[in-house]
Design an enzyme around this catalytic site. Structure first.
Site, short mmCIF file in Angstrom:
data_model
loop_
_atom_site.label_atom_id
_atom_site.label_comp_id
_atom_site.label_asym_id
_atom_site.label_seq_id
_atom_site.Cartn_x
_atom_site.Cartn_y
_atom_site.Cartn_z
N ARG A 50 0.79 -1.17 0.11
CA ARG A 50 0.02 -0.02 -0.07
C ARG A 50 0.77 1.18 0.09
O ARG A 50 0.43 2.57 -0.30
CB ARG A 50 -1.11 0.00 1.08
N GLY A 75 -5.35 -8.77 15.69
CA GLY A 75 -5.49 -10.07 16.25
C GLY A 75 -6.01 -9.82 17.52
O GLY A 75 -5.58 -8.65 18.10
N ASN A 80 36.54 25.99 -2.03
CA ASN A 80 37.22 24.51 -1.46
C ASN A 80 37.35 23.45 -2.42
O ASN A 80 37.99 22.51 -2.29
CB ASN A 80 36.51 24.21 -0.60
N TYR A 81 36.65 23.76 -3.63
CA TYR A 81 36.64 22.62 -4.73
C TYR A 81 37.31 22.92 -6.05
O TYR A 81 36.94 24.02 -6.46
CB TYR A 81 35.16 21.98 -4.97
C1 UD1 Z 1 -0.02 -8.99 12.81
C2 UD1 Z 1 -0.40 -10.12 13.79
C3 UD1 Z 1 -1.83 -9.67 14.47
C4 UD1 Z 1 -1.26 -8.17 14.89
C5 UD1 Z 1 -0.79 -7.11 13.87
C6 UD1 Z 1 -0.25 -5.83 14.50
C7 UD1 Z 1 0.09 -12.22 13.17
C8 UD1 Z 1 -0.29 -13.51 12.52
N1 UD1 Z 1 -0.54 -11.50 13.32
O1 UD1 Z 1 -1.09 -9.18 11.65
O2 UD1 Z 1 -2.33 -10.50 15.35
O3 UD1 Z 1 -2.80 -7.55 15.63
O4 UD1 Z 1 0.28 -7.80 13.19
O5 UD1 Z 1 0.15 -5.10 13.47
O6 UD1 Z 1 1.26 -12.22 13.75
N2 UD1 Z 1 6.37 -10.14 8.32
C9 UD1 Z 1 7.30 -10.80 7.74
N3 UD1 Z 1 7.34 -12.14 7.31
C10 UD1 Z 1 6.17 -12.27 6.97
C11 UD1 Z 1 4.92 -11.89 7.33
C12 UD1 Z 1 4.97 -10.65 7.89
O7 UD1 Z 1 8.59 -10.14 8.04
O8 UD1 Z 1 6.22 -13.68 6.21
C13 UD1 Z 1 6.51 -8.86 9.07
C14 UD1 Z 1 5.90 -7.74 8.32
O9 UD1 Z 1 6.83 -7.10 7.44
C15 UD1 Z 1 5.33 -6.91 9.37
C16 UD1 Z 1 5.24 -7.76 10.38
O10 UD1 Z 1 5.73 -8.97 10.31
O11 UD1 Z 1 6.37 -6.01 9.93
C17 UD1 Z 1 3.63 -8.07 10.68
O12 UD1 Z 1 3.01 -8.63 9.43
P1 UD1 Z 1 1.77 -8.10 8.70
O13 UD1 Z 1 1.48 -8.89 7.57
O14 UD1 Z 1 1.61 -6.65 9.02
O15 UD1 Z 1 0.88 -8.77 10.15
P2 UD1 Z 1 -0.62 -8.14 10.32
O16 UD1 Z 1 -1.44 -9.01 9.34
O17 UD1 Z 1 -0.83 -6.82 10.40
#
Ligand code: UD1
Ligand code: CA
Length: 451
Positions: free
Chosen positions: A15, A140, A368-369
């Site tokens: 996004r 969550g 300077n340059y």
């Molecule tokens: C997650 C939580 C949710 C919480 C929310 C808060 C889980 C399953 N869900 O959901 O409970 O309320 O964050 O913002 O954990 N990321 C990785 N690799 C992956 C997936 C994610 O590095 O495979 C990183 C993303 O870059 C991000 C973070 O983990 O920084 C959270 O991932 P995102 O997909 O935003 O999770 P949410 O669906 O928002």
């Protein structure tokens, strides 16, 4: 008990609609990722692992630039937050202590909050950071029973009753690192998203008889950034906090909303910041300095009692000692200005050393340059540089020396000497009148010719 940080930063950030990986978008001059790392740094972590994926190379470069001891691990496919944390296993190998999971796109978690989590770890095996959500949306949900966190339900998998819960998961989790990886081993992907949810470790921990709890923080701390608009809100939140901190530290600003801080700006008490001042990264201003309107400072140090601006630009490496004056339309870069030096108008000082109490006249330029290399200019204590002087570096002007206005100085000037290097002035009496008369005549002839 030592703590290791695992910072998740593999997500795409669709996004944002940007070629720049989401966690590298800046807030107050530092990538979001660096904000998360700085919050975690207050726990004095024994290890730091950053999990990268989308834009891994640039994210890793930024992480290492911030701290060369960071261990970057790649998550080739983004299969969920539990899968992401699992990638950090090798980076934490041999670590004896807690692991704390942070998100690279959640820049505002306060150090005190993390300390409270580590505190709560004394009495619980797993500690989750939660918050009361004004609008729980797709977060969550934390299912509590008294002090005990029983499980976390992702929005997509939640029943209507669970969706009614307003206590939400921030994503920050702390557990003993061995325990964390053991729990993650048991996480499957049989859910609405087909992802490996880190949140599943709570129910697994409870089934194994482990204790889990959630502590609460302010919702503002858990602000995640998913879009440009949210990035702008995050910047605004950062700025309003920075202004409040500055007031608390005894800094005066008449128009605080027009003063822009960087993530690491340090300003001493009794300093006055006039309207429309911008601080880039790496600025320290000591007590009782005065930063006047429309000035831009970056990578510089301003000592006590110095006055900067209005309309001054201090670039990286500008070192202003006590009581220095830098006035309007003056640019200073990579230069040391000793106590009481004055550079008041329309001047460029780059790669230079200015001695105590010297006075630099309006329109002086350190050249300077040479088109290939940068060279230094040294100006001794008490020297007086006449207006409109070009100092062609490398060049040294001795202490107490005097430079005649409009000079181009290419050779060193000894202490106490006068140097003057402009053409001699000629006087031609009555010439001006004759000259203009001749020009007017010429113009009249032309006008007649064209009509
Ligand atoms: C997650 C939580 C949710 C919480 C929310 C808060 C889980 C399953 N869900 O959901 O409970 O309320 O964050 O913002 O954990 N990321 C990785 N690799 C992956 C997936 C994610 O590095 O495979 C990183 C993303 O870059 C991000 C973070 O983990 O920084 C959270 O991932 P995102 O997909 O935003 O999770 P949410 O669906 O928002
Ligand atoms: Ca998210």
């Amino acid at each position: 008990m030592s703590t290791a940080l695992i910072v998740l930063a593999a997500g795409k950030g669709t996004r944002m609609k940007s070629d720049l990986p989401k966690v590298l978008h800046p807030i107050a001059g530092a990538p979001m990722l660096v904000h998360a790392l700085r919050a975690g740094a207050t726990l004095d972590p024994a290890r730091i692992a950053v999990v990268t994926g989308h834009g891994a190379e640039s994210v890793e470069a930024a992480a290492l630039e911030h701290d060369e001891d960071i261990r970057c691990v790649r998550q080739e496919q983004q299969l969920g937050t539990a899968h992401a944390v699992a990638q950090a296993r090798s980076a934490l190998d041999g670590h004896d202590g807690d692991a704390l999971v942070l998100y690279g796109d959640t820049p505002f978690i306060q150090p005190e909050t993390l300390e409270r989590m580590i505190e709560a770890r004394r009495t619980h095996d797993v500690v989750v950071l939660g918050f009361e959500a004004a609008d729980p949306g797709r977060y969550g949900r934390l299912v509590m029973q008294g002090e005990t966190l029983e499980r976390i339900v992702e929005f997509k998998d939640a029943s209507d009753q669970e969706k009614a819960v307003t206590f939400c998961n921030s994503g920050v989790i702390a557990a003993d690192s061995q325990t964390l990886f053991q729990l993650i081993d048991a996480v499957g992907n049989d859910n609405a998203s087909g992802e490996y949810y880190l949140t599943d470790i709570i129910a697994i921990a409870r089934n194994r008889g482990l204790g889990a709890t959630a502590i609460a923080c302010d919702e503002a701390e858990t602000l995640g950034v998913n879009s440009r608009a949210e990035l702008a809100s995050a910047e605004a939140l950062f700025q309003s906090r920075a202004r409040q901190n500055a007031f608390d530290d005894g800094v005066m600003m008449q128009a605080p909303a027009t003063v822009h801080f960087a993530f690491d700006t340090v300003i001493g008490p009794d300093t006055q910041i006039e309207p429309n001042v911008v601080f880039g990264p790496g600025v320290t201003v000591e007590n009782g300095a005065h930063i006047r309107a429309f000035s831009h400072l970056e990578g510089c140090h301003v000592a006590r009692g110095a006055v900067v601006g209005p309309y001054a630009r201090l670039r990286p490496g500008a070192e202003l000692a006590e009581d220095v004056r830098v006035g309007n339309f003056v640019e200073i870069k990579n230069a040391v200005l000793e106590q009481g030096a004055k550079v008041n108008h329309l001047t460029y000082i780059g790669d230079a050393d200015l001695g105590e109490g010297c006075n630099i006249g309006a329109g002086t330029v350190t050249c300077n340059y040479d088109g290939v290399m940068k060279h230094r200019t040294a100006i001794g204590a008490g020297a007086f540089i006449g207006s409109g002087t070009m100092l062609v570096a490398p060049v040294t002007v001795g202490g107490g020396a005097l430079i005649g206005s409009g000079s181009v100085i290419t050779r060193d000037v000894p202490d106490g000497a006068l140097a003057i290097s402009r053409a001699h002035q000629e006087i031609k009496p009555g010439f001006a009148q004759k000259f203009f008369d001749a020009l007017r005549k010429k113009k009249d002839m032309r006008n007649k010719g064209s009509s």
